[in-house]
Design an enzyme around this catalytic site. Sequence first.
Site, PDB file in Angstrom:
ATOM      1  N   HIS A 103     -24.959 -35.369  14.534  1.00  0.00           N
ATOM      2  CA  HIS A 103     -23.892 -35.839  14.181  1.00  0.00           C
ATOM      3  C   HIS A 103     -24.221 -36.888  12.982  1.00  0.00           C
ATOM      4  O   HIS A 103     -23.454 -37.635  12.343  1.00  0.00           O
ATOM      5  CB  HIS A 103     -23.423 -36.175  15.439  1.00  0.00           C
ATOM      6  CG  HIS A 103     -22.684 -34.952  15.658  1.00  0.00           C
ATOM      7  ND1 HIS A 103     -23.443 -34.674  17.038  1.00  0.00           N
ATOM      8  CD2 HIS A 103     -21.795 -33.787  15.938  1.00  0.00           C
ATOM      9  CE1 HIS A 103     -22.479 -32.899  17.424  1.00  0.00           C
ATOM     10  NE2 HIS A 103     -21.793 -32.893  16.581  1.00  0.00           N
TER      11      HIS A 103
ATOM     12  N   GLU B  69     -22.156 -21.355  20.743  1.00  0.00           N
ATOM     13  CA  GLU B  69     -23.425 -22.340  20.536  1.00  0.00           C
ATOM     14  C   GLU B  69     -24.326 -22.586  21.468  1.00  0.00           C
ATOM     15  O   GLU B  69     -25.016 -23.718  21.421  1.00  0.00           O
ATOM     16  CB  GLU B  69     -22.740 -23.734  20.136  1.00  0.00           C
ATOM     17  CG  GLU B  69     -21.447 -24.078  20.546  1.00  0.00           C
ATOM     18  CD  GLU B  69     -21.056 -25.743  20.467  1.00  0.00           C
ATOM     19  OE1 GLU B  69     -21.466 -25.995  19.369  1.00  0.00           O
ATOM     20  OE2 GLU B  69     -20.331 -26.167  20.904  1.00  0.00           O
TER      21      GLU B  69
ATOM     22  N   ASP C  51     -25.795 -26.222  17.151  1.00  0.00           N
ATOM     23  CA  ASP C  51     -25.989 -26.228  18.543  1.00  0.00           C
ATOM     24  C   ASP C  51     -27.024 -25.283  18.469  1.00  0.00           C
ATOM     25  O   ASP C  51     -27.793 -24.834  19.824  1.00  0.00           O
ATOM     26  CB  ASP C  51     -24.769 -27.089  19.561  1.00  0.00           C
ATOM     27  CG  ASP C  51     -24.560 -28.130  19.829  1.00  0.00           C
ATOM     28  OD1 ASP C  51     -25.301 -28.636  19.877  1.00  0.00           O
ATOM     29  OD2 ASP C  51     -23.172 -28.588  19.664  1.00  0.00           O
TER      30      ASP C  51
ATOM     31  N   ARG D 134     -31.878 -31.166  18.662  1.00  0.00           N
ATOM     32  CA  ARG D 134     -31.143 -31.866  16.901  1.00  0.00           C
ATOM     33  C   ARG D 134     -31.726 -33.209  16.893  1.00  0.00           C
ATOM     34  O   ARG D 134     -31.618 -32.995  15.295  1.00  0.00           O
ATOM     35  CB  ARG D 134     -29.880 -31.544  16.848  1.00  0.00           C
ATOM     36  CG  ARG D 134     -28.722 -31.670  17.717  1.00  0.00           C
ATOM     37  CD  ARG D 134     -27.561 -31.118  17.411  1.00  0.00           C
ATOM     38  NE  ARG D 134     -26.221 -31.509  16.619  1.00  0.00           N
ATOM     39  CZ  ARG D 134     -25.384 -31.190  16.721  1.00  0.00           C
ATOM     40  NH1 ARG D 134     -25.128 -30.252  17.718  1.00  0.00           N
ATOM     41  NH2 ARG D 134     -24.644 -31.618  15.755  1.00  0.00           N
TER      42      ARG D 134
ATOM     43  N   CYS E 245     -18.797 -22.116  11.780  1.00  0.00           N
ATOM     44  CA  CYS E 245     -18.564 -24.059  11.091  1.00  0.00           C
ATOM     45  C   CYS E 245     -19.410 -24.978  11.500  1.00  0.00           C
ATOM     46  O   CYS E 245     -19.294 -26.353  11.217  1.00  0.00           O
ATOM     47  CB  CYS E 245     -17.605 -24.767  11.977  1.00  0.00           C
ATOM     48  SG  CYS E 245     -17.688 -24.287  13.396  1.00  0.00           S
TER      49      CYS E 245
HETATM   50  C1  PEP Z   1     -22.472 -27.121  15.941  1.00  0.00           C
HETATM   51  O1  PEP Z   1     -22.759 -27.222  17.245  1.00  0.00           O
HETATM   52  O2  PEP Z   1     -22.268 -25.755  14.909  1.00  0.00           O
HETATM   53  C2  PEP Z   1     -21.460 -27.312  15.690  1.00  0.00           C
HETATM   54  C3  PEP Z   1     -20.492 -27.455  14.624  1.00  0.00           C
HETATM   55  O3  PEP Z   1     -20.649 -28.695  16.598  1.00  0.00           O
HETATM   56  P1  PEP Z   1     -21.132 -30.181  16.357  1.00  0.00           P
HETATM   57  O4  PEP Z   1     -22.440 -30.415  15.282  1.00  0.00           O
HETATM   58  O5  PEP Z   1     -20.079 -31.108  16.840  1.00  0.00           O
HETATM   59  O6  PEP Z   1     -21.818 -30.076  18.153  1.00  0.00           O
HETATM   60 MG    MG Z   2     -21.637 -28.070  19.218  1.00  0.00          MG
END
Ligand code: PEP
Ligand code: MG
Length: 589
Positions: free
Chosen positions: A198, A440, A464, A474, A511
């Site tokens: 993140h 995810e 995820d 990650r 996404c």
């Molecule tokens: C993902 O996991 O791809 C996602 C878009 O959500 P985040 O990155 O907030 O976990």
């Molecule tokens: Mg996610």
Amino acid sequence: MNDSPSGQIIIRGISGSPGICIGKAYLVDREGVNIIKRYPVSEDMVSKEVDRFKNAVIKAKNDHAKTIESLDQQLSENLNILETHMVLFKDKMLYGKTIETISNDKVNAEWALRKVSRQVRRMFEQIDDPYLKARVNDITQVSDKIMTYLFGAQDIRIRDINKRVIIVAHDLSPADTSQIQLERIKGFVTDRGGKDSHTSIVAKSLKIPSVLGLGNATRNVNNDDILIVDGSSGIIIINPEEDTLFRYEEKMARFLAYRADIERESHLPAVTEDGVSLNLLANIELVEEVVSARDNRASGIGLFRTEFLYLDLNRYPTEDELLHKYKELVELMNPAPVTIRTLDINGDKFNPYIDPVEEANPALGLRAVRFCLENEAIFITQIKAILRAAAFGNIKLLIPMISCVEEILQVKEVISKAVLELEEEDKIFNKDIPLGIMIEVPSAVIMADELAAHVDFFSIGTNDLIQYSMAIDRRNRRVAHLYQALNPAVLKMIRLTLEAAKNNGIELFMCGEMAGDPINIPILLGLGLTNLSMNSGSIPVIKKMIRSLNVERARENARTIMGLTTTDEITDFILEEYKTILPYRDVEE
Ligand code: PEP
Ligand code: MG
């Protein structure tokens, strides 16, 4: 690491966000505990060392008392936590024991404090009572505060940095990163962190270059050293030689020209060469990013990560506060859709005030919808705010980290309760909004057919999905080489999800960061994805890529790609097939 005779040092890390910057280093080490050294204190200096410790405690305590005094009435529910800290400053276990250790071991106060706080933490961690266990965080925060005064430094707030510098930190949380003031900070680099953590996602949305996972940058960089950060290649150069500096100034100019070029074309539609239109949406973390989403011509918000509204506070936001933010967002985007994802707290977005329990494996812990279902009142508050905001615009409701059918059924029950409460309170709201889930977790992929029966859309969260299917954290740089969007296992999961969505007639979005990297677009298009949500900054470059692609050819190539068995083969195939249209990849050095 690579040293040259002139003193220039090159360190390789992981690209956090693209771009190049050159500037002076500014060290921010919140985990100062890592660099504490032990030194002996002679018999006649022991009392002076004890006094130094006592003074640091007084200063830290006074500072803390001021924080309590200035506390907003609204925040008074957190007084308990802060008052607990007040007591801990003079607690026998921490205070008394540290003085004892300075005197008995004849060591410096920093070393003694760290030794004692670690002992106390270990002791608390072994206690079965969850309340007492949770006090581990209080101990850490209090001893960190004393430590900053022992070092003679005030606790640095990133938002207070007022120089044009490059931040060098051991680690920056996503919340720290979101405090970065764009006009002051040129870029940042960290020892920790991995691809699509993140922290890197926030860096991309800020459009500042960053390199993460450098391992030992904080040990090699000193304040005011000249740094080159090459976020595109994932390297930093400390105290560069003159010709390196010259080369990078040119490279930076090339990158800026390339970006400007792409942005100039961003008003053109996202249509392939053979006329297939794609829907490009924006991922945002803060309402303020709507400006960038609109500037980059996003056709809506495909993912609003709501947790950032919770990370900066030491309490939960109220329903009205949330409503205010969501309403502002939908009104700004209206009539374009805004997909609001419910709280995805914990994992790497952790707020010790909100949930003080430290988990051994936070990514596998009480994260996202699991946390919300355990804390129903908090979940209901957020859902009520979302349904109320839906009366003012086009909202879709998205639930993160669903791993089984039971969870979506439970979520639906909570939504019904929220609706009931809103009806009883006679509030204006709209409950007829699409409900979707993030795909995810691998179990959700396997159960996609069954899950599709309960929702209106899926959104594949590749960040995820890669993490959980490849079993890699990650944020962990040591396994970053396995973080592969183009791994055949990941591609097969995407195909399975797509088929389930198609068979059940529901909409499918993606996404995760995968959707914002041009190299992935041919296979996503070839598999049949048409709704892609990404960092707003990536929209122009993805659009340019789409405009040069042919869907027929992409489908054919997808069939070949799905028959390949390694990530390398897949990557090489795509690089070869699309070399003339893949954008700028300047990976010298
Ligand atoms: C993902 O996991 O791809 C996602 C878009 O959500 P985040 O990155 O907030 O976990
Ligand atoms: Mg996610």
